[in-house]
Write a protein that holds these residues in place. Sequence first.
Motif, mmCIF file in Angstrom:
data_model
loop_
_atom_site.group_PDB
_atom_site.id
_atom_site.type_symbol
_atom_site.label_atom_id
_atom_site.label_comp_id
_atom_site.label_asym_id
_atom_site.label_seq_id
_atom_site.Cartn_x
_atom_site.Cartn_y
_atom_site.Cartn_z
ATOM 1 N N LYS A 149 -18.911 52.561 -23.397
ATOM 2 C CA LYS A 149 -19.948 52.565 -23.665
ATOM 3 C C LYS A 149 -19.556 52.469 -25.290
ATOM 4 O O LYS A 149 -19.207 53.485 -26.235
ATOM 5 N N SER A 150 -18.923 51.600 -26.434
ATOM 6 C CA SER A 150 -18.878 51.666 -27.606
ATOM 7 C C SER A 150 -17.847 52.071 -28.119
ATOM 8 O O SER A 150 -17.406 52.693 -29.039
ATOM 9 N N ASP A 151 -16.983 52.600 -26.869
ATOM 10 C CA ASP A 151 -15.019 52.592 -26.993
ATOM 11 C C ASP A 151 -14.408 51.903 -26.823
ATOM 12 O O ASP A 151 -13.736 51.467 -25.690
ATOM 13 N N LYS A 152 -13.799 50.631 -27.923
ATOM 14 C CA LYS A 152 -12.481 49.695 -27.079
ATOM 15 C C LYS A 152 -11.976 50.215 -27.259
ATOM 16 O O LYS A 152 -10.927 49.702 -26.189
ATOM 17 N N SER A 153 -10.946 51.103 -27.368
ATOM 18 C CA SER A 153 -9.927 52.208 -26.487
ATOM 19 C C SER A 153 -9.358 52.382 -25.112
ATOM 20 O O SER A 153 -8.377 52.207 -25.417
ATOM 21 N N LEU A 154 -10.386 52.345 -24.758
ATOM 22 C CA LEU A 154 -10.840 52.144 -23.582
ATOM 23 C C LEU A 154 -11.269 51.101 -22.749
ATOM 24 O O LEU A 154 -12.537 50.784 -22.653
ATOM 25 N N LEU A 155 -10.533 51.042 -21.380
ATOM 26 C CA LEU A 155 -10.903 49.728 -20.842
ATOM 27 C C LEU A 155 -11.931 50.021 -19.725
ATOM 28 O O LEU A 155 -13.385 49.512 -19.389
ATOM 29 N N LEU A 156 -12.028 51.242 -19.144
ATOM 30 C CA LEU A 156 -11.960 52.047 -18.113
ATOM 31 C C LEU A 156 -12.170 53.388 -18.199
ATOM 32 O O LEU A 156 -11.546 53.922 -18.928
ATOM 33 N N ILE A 157 -13.138 54.333 -17.470
ATOM 34 C CA ILE A 157 -13.680 55.310 -18.107
ATOM 35 C C ILE A 157 -12.376 56.060 -17.398
ATOM 36 O O ILE A 157 -12.063 56.059 -16.068
ATOM 37 N N ILE A 158 -11.229 56.853 -17.716
ATOM 38 C CA ILE A 158 -10.177 57.734 -17.077
ATOM 39 C C ILE A 158 -10.750 59.790 -17.277
ATOM 40 O O ILE A 158 -9.417 59.486 -16.672
ATOM 41 N N ALA A 159 -11.667 60.235 -17.942
ATOM 42 C CA ALA A 159 -11.082 61.787 -17.808
ATOM 43 C C ALA A 159 -12.800 62.049 -18.009
ATOM 44 O O ALA A 159 -13.315 61.312 -18.481
ATOM 45 N N ASP A 170 -42.445 45.019 -24.744
ATOM 46 C CA ASP A 170 -41.724 46.396 -24.218
ATOM 47 C C ASP A 170 -41.053 45.303 -23.550
ATOM 48 O O ASP A 170 -39.573 46.266 -22.232
ATOM 49 N N TYR A 171 -40.769 44.182 -22.964
ATOM 50 C CA TYR A 171 -39.804 43.773 -21.999
ATOM 51 C C TYR A 171 -38.299 43.447 -22.493
ATOM 52 O O TYR A 171 -37.201 43.272 -22.479
ATOM 53 N N SER A 172 -38.343 42.419 -24.182
ATOM 54 C CA SER A 172 -36.295 42.880 -24.715
ATOM 55 C C SER A 172 -36.400 43.600 -25.365
ATOM 56 O O SER A 172 -36.960 43.762 -26.550
ATOM 57 N N MET A 173 -34.923 43.959 -26.219
ATOM 58 C CA MET A 173 -34.975 44.925 -27.450
ATOM 59 C C MET A 173 -33.307 44.707 -27.056
ATOM 60 O O MET A 173 -32.713 45.315 -26.637
ATOM 61 N N GLU A 174 -32.688 44.208 -28.414
ATOM 62 C CA GLU A 174 -31.179 43.411 -28.681
ATOM 63 C C GLU A 174 -31.126 43.784 -29.802
ATOM 64 O O GLU A 174 -31.888 43.135 -30.948
ATOM 65 N N LEU A 175 -29.516 43.646 -30.697
ATOM 66 C CA LEU A 175 -28.870 43.786 -31.360
ATOM 67 C C LEU A 175 -29.123 42.110 -31.898
ATOM 68 O O LEU A 175 -27.893 41.632 -31.260
ATOM 69 N N GLU A 224 -25.914 53.767 -34.022
ATOM 70 C CA GLU A 224 -26.973 55.464 -33.906
ATOM 71 C C GLU A 224 -27.617 55.130 -33.150
ATOM 72 O O GLU A 224 -28.008 55.328 -31.873
ATOM 73 N N GLU A 225 -28.776 54.943 -34.399
ATOM 74 C CA GLU A 225 -30.344 55.136 -33.873
ATOM 75 C C GLU A 225 -30.971 53.898 -32.702
ATOM 76 O O GLU A 225 -31.687 53.616 -31.917
ATOM 77 N N ALA A 226 -29.976 52.783 -33.075
ATOM 78 C CA ALA A 226 -30.261 51.327 -31.652
ATOM 79 C C ALA A 226 -29.742 51.367 -30.851
ATOM 80 O O ALA A 226 -30.931 51.293 -29.411
ATOM 81 N N LYS A 227 -28.803 52.544 -30.402
ATOM 82 C CA LYS A 227 -28.597 52.495 -29.203
ATOM 83 C C LYS A 227 -28.741 53.992 -28.520
ATOM 84 O O LYS A 227 -29.747 54.153 -27.540
ATOM 85 N N ASP A 228 -30.083 55.120 -28.888
ATOM 86 C CA ASP A 228 -30.566 54.962 -28.818
ATOM 87 C C ASP A 228 -31.948 55.165 -28.378
ATOM 88 O O ASP A 228 -32.530 55.344 -27.382
ATOM 89 N N MET A 229 -32.772 53.939 -29.043
ATOM 90 C CA MET A 229 -34.272 53.559 -28.632
ATOM 91 C C MET A 229 -33.455 52.504 -27.358
ATOM 92 O O MET A 229 -34.520 51.968 -26.490
ATOM 93 N N GLY A 230 -32.131 52.166 -27.311
ATOM 94 C CA GLY A 230 -31.785 50.901 -26.016
ATOM 95 C C GLY A 230 -31.371 49.637 -26.194
ATOM 96 O O GLY A 230 -31.710 49.014 -25.227
ATOM 97 N N ALA A 231 -31.258 49.560 -27.568
ATOM 98 C CA ALA A 231 -30.515 48.298 -27.726
ATOM 99 C C ALA A 231 -29.878 48.318 -26.610
ATOM 100 O O ALA A 231 -28.706 48.659 -27.005
ATOM 101 N N ILE A 232 -29.577 46.464 -26.590
ATOM 102 C CA ILE A 232 -28.635 46.513 -26.140
ATOM 103 C C ILE A 232 -27.591 45.293 -26.639
ATOM 104 O O ILE A 232 -27.778 44.364 -27.357
ATOM 105 N N ALA A 233 -25.746 45.851 -27.117
ATOM 106 C CA ALA A 233 -25.387 45.239 -27.525
ATOM 107 C C ALA A 233 -24.286 44.455 -27.115
ATOM 108 O O ALA A 233 -24.066 44.538 -26.040
ATOM 109 N N LEU A 234 -23.694 43.431 -27.727
ATOM 110 C CA LEU A 234 -22.655 42.243 -26.694
ATOM 111 C C LEU A 234 -21.845 43.183 -27.075
ATOM 112 O O LEU A 234 -21.024 43.623 -28.184
#
Length: 879
Positions: free
Chosen positions: A33-43, A661-666, A635-645
């Motif tokens: 999540k929000s880490d473009k340096s990794l394709l998948l979690i490796i550790a 309470d249905y949808s929340m997006e950036l 960071e506040e938006a992420k904590d709220m659970g807003a969907i980001a592309l």
Amino acid sequence: MNNYTLHRIRKEFLDFFEEKDHMIKESFSLVPKSDKSLLLIIAGMAPLKPYFLGKVKPPRDRMSTCQKCVRTDDIENVGKTDRHGTFFEMLGNFSFGDYFKEEAIEWSWEFMVQRLNISKDKLWVSVYVEDEEAYEIWNRKIGVSKDRIVKLGKEDNFWELEVGPCGPSSEIYIDRGEEYSCGDEKCKPGCECDRYVEVWNLVFSQYDKDINGNYNPLPNPNIDTGMGLERITAVLNNANNIFEIEPISLIINEIEKIANIKYGDNKETDVSIRVITDHIRAMTFLISDGVLPGNEGRGYVLRRLIRRASRHGKLLGLKNKFLYELADIVIDNWKEFYNELQDKKIQIKKIIKTEEEKFEETIDQGIEILNSYIDEMKSNDENTLKGKRAFKLYDTYGFPLDLTKEILEDEGFYVDEKGFNTEMEFQRNRARNARNSDDIEAWDSKDNLDLEYNFKTEFQGYNNLSYQSKVLAIIKDNKLIEKLNENEEGYLILNNTPFYGESGGQIGDTGILENEYFKGLVYDTKRKNGNFIHLVTVKSGSIKLEDEIKASVDKLRRNDIARNHSATHILHKSLKIILGEHVNQAGSLVTDERLRFDFTHYESLTEEQLTEIEQLVNKQIFDSLKVKVMEKSMEEAKDMGAIALFDEKYDNKVRVVKMGDYSMELCGGTHVDNISQIGMFKIISESGVASGVRRIEAITGRRVYDMFVKMEKQINDVTFILKTNKNGIVEKTKATIEEIKSLEKEIETLKSKIADSKIEDLLDEVYNLDGINIITKRIDGLDINGLRQLGDKLKERLDNVIIVLATKKDDKVNLIAMATKDSVKLGIHCGNIIREVAKVTGGGGGGRPNMAQAGGKDSSKIEEALSIVEDLVKEQINK
């Protein structure tokens, strides 16, 4: 401690650190999540990087996890050895500026000796050669003798990246005994033999490495530890490898059963069994975290795993799809700790099955072609497959390059990867050019705007559709100018604008710019290099720099756009509810006419699913959800659970669009104030646009009303034509169709009777040529089916016959040639005859030796065409 299962050790570890006041966190998703340096979690520490870097405050200063991980660096070796794997679980305990070396070392020893009951005599440790602090803790505090503490260099016991937090590490080893030794009496941890197995790595992040390579002490040092769950389980159970431990061994048992083979009996089949066993775990967990098979990124990793496992199934003799059923073993045996597996069981199995089916459609043909390439290389004494051929296998038959390489390596051959990559780049350029050709025509003008100017425009359009503005720049022919006159076209940049510039999939606004001396029409608005650019045609007067103008957006059009944009947010959430959490936005287009929404999904949607989605979207509209727009930090938006592309770039300050309470997006686009303003939502199409990507097109508001009005008019027209009322239209239509079918049957009967009536006449016109009976005749009024029926009946009455019939119907010429088996044996070929006959009438056609048909254009040439049949027959039987 024998017979410790993987699940038991996981629980023991987490329970232990919970007792040490650690927050036990569930495994993070395999998708970073929000880490473009990794394709998948490796550790285990990978999802916690923001805490280690100090960018985000952790929920607790002490944490512990069992993190699922996927590494594909050595995928080619998976199966070939009993050590390599792709999926694994990493146990870890972490401190963010709280405890440090002494506690980390003390607790690791306590867990190994007291919880896992490992004899101290079997344990060794290593430390970084310069880390005297860790050495002293192990020796003086823990009591490990000096001869069991090995000092190693940076390569083994120092963890660092190019810049950032780093530090020495200490590793715990288990001595498996002399039977695994290399025989060297000096053998100890650090040796390449299998005697000493490293099971736990303790990293002491105490430095911050700067760009100059300086190691600056961190004010709050961190602890990051990692212990491979599968590896420690194997060691504690005296297993030779992870494939021998439960519940992984249960997967092998099932493969043995379905393939009717025994693991350990044959090296080649063992490779395939290990590949499938490893890959089925990886693919099941990846899909449970929302990854879908695709041709790029993590989607390609998943596709590669599925296809590699599928191919090895074929090597074991498994003809049918089997992976999706094998996933049950993984789900049933890991669901207790990873409940998302059970929650998404149906989806996981369906995605695997769908991908298996796709691969099955092409793999046999692809392997056959690859084998032909291999045979050709062998005969030509070559050892490298051309890049073009490898790309054809990839592009046409779905063969990942890695699979082609793997099959070739088994034969001792290679692939021209450079040539493959060249072909891949050609394809990407073609796709890129195709996308570019779809750009809005208004901006493909002769001006070809290449804007390097940077003017500050304040966007006022969220709350205002009209605004007083000043002209900052006028651009024409890619040059700054002073003035635009009547009927001239150019680009205007204003200090303030209510016009939305095209971005985020939403098209730009149109409207009017005016003052008492000038009026201009805005045809489009875009953003480029941070500028808001208005494409304007001057309708009256003139406009010059520094002029004050009133900028007014086309309100009706903007409202239509807002309806469609808000509808995409509701649609996105509804798709997740109906289809699953794997659905993510993959692109969108929002105009005043319609909306287009691309999303990740593995198969076409059923009519029932589309109806459910449409109903769910409309339910939110009818529930009149309020739309709330907030400005938050990322960071506040992420904590709220807003969907980001995932691939979208965001500023530190972002707009969060919340719909009830249905949808929340950036989102930076324009929206309605209340969902009820959308009016109604109607899906008009669903289609596939790429592998693993579907597209829904829909309309809202006024467009739905317009569609209903149009449909009602069509219904009224149909009721008038059918001479019925609206309530009876369905039954009347059914009755009419049945009547048409009945009449068509009657027509066919009449045609048959007509044909029968002509048979006797045609039999009288038969003539014989060297043993071949020939019938040629023009019969107008019959269609091609009628000619075929007549020809079949003539064949029943005659031996050694060639029949050529022609008809003129609706100003078209139809020709047919038919022959019995015995005449074909004599050399007759109907396809060749009809081709020449059709040419005379200006047409063409062909077919098989015993049956062929053709069409022509000039009906006046029919008799002339039929007259050449005799000569054609002579040529064929005299060859």
